[in-house]
Motif scaffolding. Structure first.
Motif, short mmCIF file in Angstrom:
data_model
loop_
_atom_site.label_atom_id
_atom_site.label_comp_id
_atom_site.label_asym_id
_atom_site.label_seq_id
_atom_site.Cartn_x
_atom_site.Cartn_y
_atom_site.Cartn_z
N HIS A 43 2.53 1.40 1.05
CA HIS A 43 1.37 0.95 1.82
C HIS A 43 0.22 1.96 1.77
O HIS A 43 -0.95 1.57 1.79
CB HIS A 43 1.77 0.71 3.28
N ASN A 72 -4.65 0.73 10.28
CA ASN A 72 -4.31 -0.18 9.17
C ASN A 72 -3.92 0.55 7.89
O ASN A 72 -3.61 -0.09 6.89
CB ASN A 72 -5.46 -1.16 8.90
N SER A 124 -1.25 2.28 8.07
CA SER A 124 0.20 2.15 8.25
C SER A 124 0.59 0.68 8.14
O SER A 124 -0.19 -0.22 8.49
CB SER A 124 0.62 2.69 9.62
N PHE A 125 1.83 0.45 7.72
CA PHE A 125 2.28 -0.92 7.46
C PHE A 125 2.40 -1.75 8.73
O PHE A 125 2.39 -2.98 8.67
CB PHE A 125 3.63 -0.91 6.74
N ASP A 126 2.50 -1.10 9.89
CA ASP A 126 2.77 -1.82 11.13
C ASP A 126 1.61 -1.79 12.12
O ASP A 126 1.80 -1.96 13.32
CB ASP A 126 4.03 -1.26 11.80
N THR A 148 8.00 1.27 4.94
CA THR A 148 6.74 2.01 4.83
C THR A 148 6.26 2.17 3.39
O THR A 148 5.08 2.39 3.14
CB THR A 148 6.95 3.41 5.45
#
Length: 264
Positions: A52, A11, A13-15, A49
């Motif tokens: 974040h 979490n 990372s944005f994805d 990205t």
């Protein structure tokens, strides 16, 4: 065998919504001895990205996981940079204060377009050639340790314009790999493609073999997990590929120094 997995997203990372603790617990359950978190990071405000990452929270949580799981799992701190050959001064300013073990470099965007968008209205040869040319630009100047998923474009292209033909792009691929070897940059066998419709690792075995034939040595293995249950996936397939190509070692990193681990 000393099992490693050097490509994870949580979490931070944005994805991904995975938690670091769940990744660590799953790694231990699967007998993995060493992992490296490699969250997405970009200094480009136009990249998905951007904005974040909170490095204070990131490092604090890694330290917490090291305290909890350190007796069973070596946990390294890394990053995956998006287009690190661009905005180099901004990247240097953001990363120079950080004590990182490992830096992946990747091309996720071209001309500020995500790869899916970049593919639109392009024929197969031109799309892949343009992508590989961008990877070449990255490996020529970026401060990275390993090229992430070197032929990533195929993940997005396979259902629309199809797979590339290795021989059509061998010249640019050889240039990428020769430059990587000259600059002491490695490649990874990324197993994420084996879990989806692609049904092959990133990069293809032809690229891994070419890297070896040209004298390349630095090879890492990464699941590119965005969910805890993907940790360590298809590790044996990656090892088999490495051995088939003639590698006798894979690598871990500590403070950006490669460390060879025997495969056999």
């Amino acid at each position: 065998m000393y099992l490693i997995d050097y490509h994870h997203h949580t979490n931070h990372s944005f994805d991904s919504t995975a938690s670091m603790k769940d990744v660590c617990k799953t790694a231990i359950e699967k007998g993995i001895r060493e992992i490296c978190f490699t969250e997405h990071f970009s200094v480009n405000p136009l990249a998905p990205t951007y904005g974040h990452m909170n490095f204070t929270h990131y490092f604090n949580e890694i330290e917490e996981c090291q305290e909890i799981y350190g007796n069973h799992l070596v946990i390294k701190v890394g990053i995956e940079l998006c287009e690190p050959h661009l905005l180099k001064q901004e990247y240097e300013a953001a990363l120079s204060p950080l004590d990182l073990d490992f830096i992946l470099g990747s091309v996720h965007n071209i001309n500020n377009l995500k790869l899916r968008r970049f593919l639109e209205n392009k024929d197969t040869y031109l799309a892949y050639q343009s992508y590989f040319e961008e990877v070449y630009k990255m490996v020529c100047s970026a401060d990275i340790d390993v090229i992430a998923h070197l032929d990533l474009l195929k993940r997005y292209a396979v259902k629309t314009i199809g797979m590339y033909h290795f021989e059509d792009h061998k010249e640019i691929l050889e240039a990428i790999l020769m430059k990587a070897i000259k600059r002491n940059i490695g490649i990874e066998i990324n197993t994420s493609g084996l879990r989806g419709n692609l049904k092959q690792a990133l990069p293809s075995i032809n690229i891994v073999q070419l890297y070896k034939d040209l004298g390349g040595e630095i090879l890492t293995i990464g699941s590119d997990s965005h969910f805890a249950d993907a940790v360590g996936s298809n590790f044996e397939d990656a090892v088999d590929m490495a051995i088939q190509c003639g590698f006798t070692s894979i690598f871990t990193f500590e403070r950006r120094k490669p460390i060879a681990i025997n495969l056999v």
